[in-house]
Design a protein around this motif. Structure first.
Motif, PDB file in Angstrom:
ATOM      1  N   ARG A   1       0.874  -1.184   0.000  1.00  0.00           N
ATOM      2  CA  ARG A   1       0.000   0.000   0.000  1.00  0.00           C
ATOM      3  C   ARG A   1       0.904   1.225   0.000  1.00  0.00           C
ATOM      4  O   ARG A   1       1.964   1.215   0.633  1.00  0.00           O
ATOM      5  N   ASP A   2       0.488   2.258  -0.679  1.00  0.00           N
ATOM      6  CA  ASP A   2       1.386   3.423  -0.813  1.00  0.00           C
ATOM      7  C   ASP A   2       1.791   4.016   0.534  1.00  0.00           C
ATOM      8  O   ASP A   2       2.932   4.431   0.722  1.00  0.00           O
ATOM      9  N   ASP A   3       0.859   3.997   1.508  1.00  0.00           N
ATOM     10  CA  ASP A   3       1.143   4.600   2.822  1.00  0.00           C
ATOM     11  C   ASP A   3       2.284   3.880   3.562  1.00  0.00           C
ATOM     12  O   ASP A   3       2.916   4.458   4.437  1.00  0.00           O
TER      13      ASP A   3
HETATM   14 ZN    ZN Z   1      -2.980   4.766   0.616  1.00  0.00          ZN
END
Ligand code: ZN
Ligand code: PRT
Length: 286
Positions: free
Chosen positions: A52-54
């Motif tokens: 996930r990008d986070d």
């Molecule tokens: Zn995200």
């Protein structure tokens, strides 16, 4: 054991397709797709992690990944100790403040004492402090745009691309506080071996990016306007000029920057050029 670069990419979302495409254009092959969490490249010393990008800035800060692609908005908001290696030019967007359309907006001071819903409390907080505005920040993780209509906040601060989400929720964009694009991040320290691999990858990325910003141009020119035309087409070193079978004419080959394209094309035509071909370039190395 020889070094392998660990590269963290967004598994599935707005950054994924362009990230995969970038490596493809750099000639780096790897499998990705349903359910895969990891993949090893078959022709470059790299291993890809799909996340996930986070989670990407944290993995990079901890050195679990040597490189990652994230939106600048996420990297700055999270405040992790990572360095930006290169801007990638895709997934462009902006972080903006928006208010209900009927609001009489006269400036940022309108937010004094108001509630603002956002997923970006740090970026918004710094901006408000800079502007000397005191407001209440409500951090929410998604569907920020509905906050005013359910009475949670008087304004929102959210990512905007086309603006249609704001529009369909009865909001108007009033201030842009941050502009973002996809960036390549790395830990602050990299071993010499890994740095060499990063440099190798960067060399390829830059060649792909430069090529996208330029066009290959081929045209026929009367010999008496060659000086004028070649002055408009400096190319990488200088244009190639070869005689045509037709007496008094030459063929000119050069490279032209995308930004100057239309302006120069008109001047080139006005100077007598004919049969102009404009061709995309795949890679460009100075
Ligand atoms: Zn995200
Ligand atoms: O699942 P995962 O956590 O990995 O992904 P995500 O859902 O958190 O992120 P994702 O894939 O939506 O976005 C990844 C990155 O893409 C963001 O961090 C931005 O850097 C960038 N980006 C570019 C965008 C947009 N454009 C965008 N339009 N991120 C989000 N949006 C959303 C925005 O939040 C709003 O809901 O799209 C809506 C606005 O779009 P318009 O076109 O209606 O204005």
């Amino acid at each position: 054991m020889s070094s392998v670069l660990r590269i963290a990419l967004q598994k599935s979302g707005r950054l994924s397709e362009d990230s995969y495409q970038l490596f493809k254009e750099c000639g780096i092959r790897f499998d990705y797709g349903t359910g895969k969490l990891k993949s090893v490249s078959s022709n470059f010393p790299a291993e890809f992690l799909f996340l996930r990008d986070d989670d990407i800035p944290g993995y990079v800060e901890d050195g679990v990944a040597d490189l990652g692609i994230v939106g600048e908005n996420v990297a700055v908001e999270m405040g992790r100790q990572v360095q930006t290696i290169h801007k990638l030019g895709f997934s462009k967007c902006r972080l903006s403040i928006a208010v209900p359309r009927a609001t009489d907006w006269t400036g940022i001071q309108c937010l004094e004492g108001k509630n603002i819903a956002t997923s970006y409390p740090n970026l918004l907080g710094s901006y408000l402090t800079e502007q000397g505005v005191r407001a209440e920040i409500h951090e929410i993780s998604g569907s920020v745009e509905i906050a005013p209509s359910i009475g949670l906040a008087e304004a929102v601060c959210d990512i905007v691309s086309s603006g249609s989400t704001l529009l369909s929720n009865g909001l108007k964009e009033v201030e842009t506080i941050f502009r973002s694009e996809a960036i390549l991040i790395a830990p602050n320290e990299l071993s010499k071996e890994k740095q060499e691999l990063v440099d190798k990858l960067l060399f390829r990325i830059k060649a792909v990016q430069v090529a996208k910003n330029n066009k290959y141009i081929v045209l026929n020119a009367p010999n008496d306007s060659l000086d004028q035309i070649t002055a408009l087409l400096p190319g990488m070193k200088s244009p190639t000029v070869t005689p045509l079978a037709t007496e008094g004419w030459s063929s000119v080959h050069s490279v032209l920057n995308e930004n100057e394209f239309w302006e120069n094309i008109e001047a080139i035509r006005a100077a007598g050029a004919e049969g102009i071909l404009v061709i995309p370039i795949e890679k460009m190395i100075y």
